[in-house]
Design a protein around this motif. Sequence first.
Motif, PDB file in Angstrom:
ATOM      1  N   VAL A 169       0.818  -0.687   0.285  1.00  0.00           N
ATOM      2  CA  VAL A 169      -0.194  -0.101  -0.057  1.00  0.00           C
ATOM      3  C   VAL A 169       1.405   1.235  -0.026  1.00  0.00           C
ATOM      4  N   THR A 224       6.714  -0.142   1.141  1.00  0.00           N
ATOM      5  CA  THR A 224       7.199  -0.883   2.198  1.00  0.00           C
ATOM      6  C   THR A 224       7.703  -2.596   1.615  1.00  0.00           C
ATOM      7  N   ALA A 225       6.527  -3.028   1.430  1.00  0.00           N
ATOM      8  CA  ALA A 225       6.570  -4.030   0.382  1.00  0.00           C
ATOM      9  C   ALA A 225       7.441  -4.499  -0.496  1.00  0.00           C
ATOM     10  N   SER A 248       2.748  -6.505   2.577  1.00  0.00           N
ATOM     11  CA  SER A 248       1.647  -6.310   3.793  1.00  0.00           C
ATOM     12  C   SER A 248      -0.159  -6.403   3.127  1.00  0.00           C
ATOM     13  N   GLY A 270      -6.701  -2.891   5.690  1.00  0.00           N
ATOM     14  CA  GLY A 270      -7.844  -2.366   6.108  1.00  0.00           C
ATOM     15  C   GLY A 270      -7.653  -3.905   7.747  1.00  0.00           C
ATOM     16  N   GLY A 298      -6.821  -7.442   8.007  1.00  0.00           N
ATOM     17  CA  GLY A 298      -5.904  -8.060   7.507  1.00  0.00           C
ATOM     18  C   GLY A 298      -6.382  -8.853   6.201  1.00  0.00           C
ATOM     19  N   CYS A 312      -0.377  -9.946  10.485  1.00  0.00           N
ATOM     20  CA  CYS A 312      -0.247 -10.409   8.899  1.00  0.00           C
ATOM     21  C   CYS A 312      -1.578 -10.793   8.225  1.00  0.00           C
TER      22      CYS A 312
HETATM   23  C1  LIG Z   1      -4.830   1.572   6.987  1.00  0.00           C
HETATM   24  C2  LIG Z   1      -4.234   0.625   7.313  1.00  0.00           C
HETATM   25  C3  LIG Z   1      -4.476  -0.451   7.944  1.00  0.00           C
HETATM   26  C4  LIG Z   1      -3.508  -2.035   8.357  1.00  0.00           C
HETATM   27  N1  LIG Z   1      -4.064  -3.157   8.386  1.00  0.00           N
HETATM   28  C5  LIG Z   1      -2.743  -4.181   9.143  1.00  0.00           C
HETATM   29  C6  LIG Z   1      -3.359  -5.097   9.506  1.00  0.00           C
HETATM   30  O1  LIG Z   1      -4.665  -6.024   8.968  1.00  0.00           O
HETATM   31  N2  LIG Z   1      -2.774  -6.085   9.989  1.00  0.00           N
HETATM   32  C7  LIG Z   1      -1.609  -5.750   9.614  1.00  0.00           C
HETATM   33  O2  LIG Z   1      -0.635  -7.057  10.430  1.00  0.00           O
HETATM   34  N3  LIG Z   1      -1.068  -4.539   9.665  1.00  0.00           N
HETATM   35  C8  LIG Z   1      -1.410  -3.647   9.170  1.00  0.00           C
HETATM   36  N4  LIG Z   1      -1.259  -2.759   8.677  1.00  0.00           N
HETATM   37  C9  LIG Z   1      -0.036  -2.455   8.761  1.00  0.00           C
HETATM   38  C10 LIG Z   1       0.904  -2.365   7.625  1.00  0.00           C
HETATM   39  O3  LIG Z   1       0.301  -3.970   6.999  1.00  0.00           O
HETATM   40  C11 LIG Z   1       2.083  -2.216   8.000  1.00  0.00           C
HETATM   41  O4  LIG Z   1       2.726  -1.180   8.406  1.00  0.00           O
HETATM   42  C12 LIG Z   1       3.418  -2.926   6.158  1.00  0.00           C
HETATM   43  O5  LIG Z   1       4.954  -2.850   7.400  1.00  0.00           O
HETATM   44  C13 LIG Z   1       3.055  -1.599   5.365  1.00  0.00           C
HETATM   45  O6  LIG Z   1       3.072  -2.008   4.267  1.00  0.00           O
HETATM   46  P1  LIG Z   1       3.220  -1.411   2.785  1.00  0.00           P
HETATM   47  O7  LIG Z   1       3.925  -0.126   2.851  1.00  0.00           O
HETATM   48  O8  LIG Z   1       4.031  -2.167   1.831  1.00  0.00           O
HETATM   49  O9  LIG Z   1       1.874  -1.302   2.691  1.00  0.00           O
HETATM   50  C14 LIG Z   1      -1.913  -1.520   8.649  1.00  0.00           C
HETATM   51  C15 LIG Z   1      -1.401  -0.451   8.000  1.00  0.00           C
HETATM   52  C16 LIG Z   1      -2.169   0.551   7.897  1.00  0.00           C
HETATM   53  C17 LIG Z   1      -2.057   2.121   7.494  1.00  0.00           C
END
Ligand SMILES: Cc1cc2nc3c(=O)[nH]c(=O)nc-3n(C[C@H](O)[C@H](O)[C@H](O)COP(=O)(O)O)c2cc1C
Length: 152
Positions: free
Chosen positions: A11, A14-15, A57, A60, A62, A101
């Motif tokens: 999103v 990071t991933a 990542s 929402g 999960g 996760c």
């Molecule tokens: C709106 C939102 C919802 C998220 N929901 C979850 C979740 O349900 N479970 C989880 O483990 N992490 C959740 N995260 C954390 C992200 O997965 C985590 O910060 C991840 O490193 C973000 O990677 P990205 O930059 O590739 O999206 C959420 C983060 C945000 C901002």
Amino acid sequence: MANVLLISGSVFGTATLTADEIEEQLTSAGHVVTRPENADIAMLTDEQQHILIVCTSSTGNGDVPDELVPLYTGLLNDYPKIIHLAYAVVALGDSSYETYCGAGLSIDAALADLGAKQLAEPLKIDALEESEPESVAPDWVSGVINNHLNPQ
Ligand SMILES: Cc1cc2nc3c(=O)[nH]c(=O)nc-3n(C[C@H](O)[C@H](O)[C@H](O)COP(=O)(O)O)c2cc1C
């Protein structure tokens, strides 16, 4: 050396960055890495691909990031034939969420349900503890692939 299909879902980036580093390390080690922009089920059923790495990542509650929704719904609804695949999942998340996760775990379960071979339990990387997932995931993925290719 292996053909590796590397699929990422992110999103905030990071991933994606983590998958970039995984790709670089695997390529440097001589593996042939395919990194599709828009992953779909057809790529998984291509029997040229033997190893699948998913780096995702969660969003929402999960949920799978948008870019992986077509692949994930295809796994659930289309029952693709993927028993030739060996796979591992890198799951980025945040342990303050109940659905920690969740996306990575859901994809892992969907792949296993279809008969793909799980090479390792998903690597869970907690954003509360690890600010640089890209610094830990490549070594883990390399180790998993090497163990698969050179079993003790
Ligand atoms: C709106 C939102 C919802 C998220 N929901 C979850 C979740 O349900 N479970 C989880 O483990 N992490 C959740 N995260 C954390 C992200 O997965 C985590 O910060 C991840 O490193 C973000 O990677 P990205 O930059 O590739 O999206 C959420 C983060 C945000 C901002």
